[in-house]
Design an enzyme around this catalytic site. Structure first.
Site, PDB file in Angstrom:
ATOM      1  N   ASP A  68      -2.571  -4.702   4.079  1.00 51.94           N
ATOM      2  CA  ASP A  68      -3.400  -5.444   5.036  1.00 51.94           C
ATOM      3  C   ASP A  68      -4.830  -5.632   4.552  1.00 51.94           C
ATOM      4  OD1 ASP A  68      -1.554  -5.847   7.045  1.00 51.94           O
ATOM      5  OD2 ASP A  68      -1.858  -3.860   7.872  1.00 51.94           O
TER       6      ASP A  68
ATOM      7  N   ARG B  82       0.820  -1.205   0.000  1.00 51.84           N
ATOM      8  CA  ARG B  82       0.000   0.000   0.000  1.00 51.84           C
ATOM      9  C   ARG B  82       0.864   1.270   0.000  1.00 51.84           C
ATOM     10  NH1 ARG B  82      -4.701   2.268   0.163  1.00 51.84           N
ATOM     11  NH2 ARG B  82      -4.799   4.319   1.116  1.00 51.84           N
TER      12      ARG B  82
ATOM     13  N   ASP C 172      -3.195   1.673  15.122  1.00 60.02           N
ATOM     14  CA  ASP C 172      -2.279   0.536  15.019  1.00 60.02           C
ATOM     15  C   ASP C 172      -2.030  -0.154  16.355  1.00 60.02           C
ATOM     16  OD1 ASP C 172      -1.994   0.711  12.317  1.00 60.02           O
ATOM     17  OD2 ASP C 172      -0.093   1.778  12.338  1.00 60.02           O
TER      18      ASP C 172
END
Length: 434
Positions: free
Chosen positions: A121, A97, A319
């Site tokens: 992800d 990404r 995160d």
């Protein structure tokens, strides 16, 4: 594919040094394209995502002198623009990404860019709208070509403007910022992301000759320049690793010292772990987490159940919500984890429930965790890692559990954490890569 075999229930001890920041590295490495001069980067994390991006830079013509695994000199004086429209580039960049942030520097310097559909992800939708709309406002034309899976971007001349971002996207802000530094006139970005990694990028660009004001705020003003030169840059310690190690110490009842934690850049992270009852001592730039038998979750002042949720910086980073959730399973008390940003990031809690954790998954964004203060210990199972942060959360759970666990698909962990098994072994963990 490699797996981790973990025998849990062992107390760890010792010190550990966090790696260079993954999310900063992806931005900084893309920025080397902005100049034909040499850029020296230090404290590079030796992880799959970063190494793939470095490989991509080499493929498009950047000269790379990798002095060691954590230091490299880049020189982008002979970029192959044609390669950017190739099947090879689409295939490789589609796996990462972070490769979307090549677009801003390419538009700034070469007036053209190609963005593949994003990879990375499987944690829910990750829109490119902020990037594309920002580029459009700077004067970029774009078309999506379904036959090759690319957004084709073209900008004969970038012109500064005012823009209000619909979301404070970190990668979106970085991408637009890197395009704007060489646009004609002044650009104002309001509702900009202001994470420490974004601040680091701004400071690096200013050392290269950019003119960026408002660093650290959500209102950035960029006066375009015609040329950027070389510089040197060193990555911050990875705040997500620091948070992971705090959680690891608490879960395994271990005394661990995190050396060179970059405390001034951690924001609210230590406070969130303190709300879970975890003690820590700051010693200069080091954090000591003492051995704790029990840690108790705080409640709000009115006595209601604590809620921990993610917010744009300086709020709590999404995160670390996976780490906080796992740590709460062995705390005393209850907490509601609210993951606002990604709708699939809590879809690893079924593995924790299988291990014996008391968790109610309310919906794709919220999970209620009932901690019993270690009265019900987790048990080892075989499980798979769905994304980087969930993978390390499950690894922490396995290290604290009774018995043996197998963690499959550990490439996800290797994408974001360097030498994790080696560094955990040095603390006394029983972990094997098989």
């Amino acid at each position: 594919m490699d797996r981790f075999e973990v025998t849990g229930g062992k107390k760890l001890s010792g010190s550990i040094i966090p790696q260079g920041a993954k999310n900063e590295a992806l931005q900084i490495l893309c920025a080397v394209i902005l100049t034909p001069e040499e850029v020296r980067i230090e404290n590079i994390p030796d992880i799959l995502d970063v190494n793939l991006l470095i490989e991509l830079l080499g493929d498009i013509g950047v000269k790379i002198n990798r002095i060691d695994r954590h230091t490299a000199v880049f020189k982008a004086d002979n970029i192959n623009i044609d390669y950017l429209n190739s099947i090879e580039f689409r295939t490789k960049s589609g796996r990462l990404r972070g490769s979307v942030m090549l677009a801003g520097p390419l538009l700034a310097r070469f007036k053209t860019a190609f963005i593949p559909k994003p990879g990375g992800d499987k944690i829910g939708r990750r829109r490119l709208d902020t990037h594309i709309i920002g580029f459009e406002k700077l004067g970029t034309r774009f078309e999506y070509h379904p036959e090759d899976g690319f957004f084709h971007l073209d900008a004969s001349q970038l012109k500064g403007c005012y823009m209000l971002l619909d979301e404070p996207s970190v990668t979106g802000t970085a991408n637009i910022l890197m395009a704007a530094v060489m646009a004609k006139g002044e650009t104002t970005i309001y509702n900009a992301a202001c994470e420490p990694y974004l601040q680091q990028l701004c400071k690096m660009l200013n050392r290269m000759g950019a003119k960026i004001r408002g660093i650290g705020s959500n209102l950035l003003t960029i006066e375009g320049v015609d040329y950027l030169g070389g510089t040197e840059h060193s990555m911050l310690p990875d705040m997500i690793e620091v948070g992971s190690f705090i959680g690891l110490a608490a879960m395994t009842q271990s005394q661990i010292e995190i050396k060179g934690a970059g405390i001034e850049h951690l924001g609210i992270i230590p406070e969130k772990f303190r709300q879970l009852g975890i003690q820590m001592e700051f010693r200069g730039d080091d954090i000591l987490i003492p051995e704790q038998e029990v840690y108790e979750i705080q409640s709000f002042l009115d006595g209601s159940v604590l809620t921990i949720s993610d917010h744009p910086w300086p709020g709590f980073t999404p995160d670390l919500l996976s780490i906080v959730l796992v740590v709460a399973t062995q705390a005393k008390g209850s907490v509601l984890i609210h993951q606002k940003m990604f709708e699939s990031r809590l879809f690893f809690v079924d593995k924790l429930i299988d291990m014996g954790a008391q968790i109610i998954l309310c919906d794709p964004h919220r999970a209620a965790v009932i901690g019993h203060g270690r009265e019900q210990k987790l048990r080892g199972i075989t499980m798979s890692s769905p994304d980087i942060r969930a993978g390390v959360s499950l690894l922490i759970a396995a290290l604290s559990a009774e018995g043996k666990s197998i963690i499959q698909n550990i490439e996800q962990i290797d994408r974001g954490y360097q030498y994790m098994d080696t560094r955990l072994k040095a603390l006394g963990a029983d972990i094997k890569r098989i």
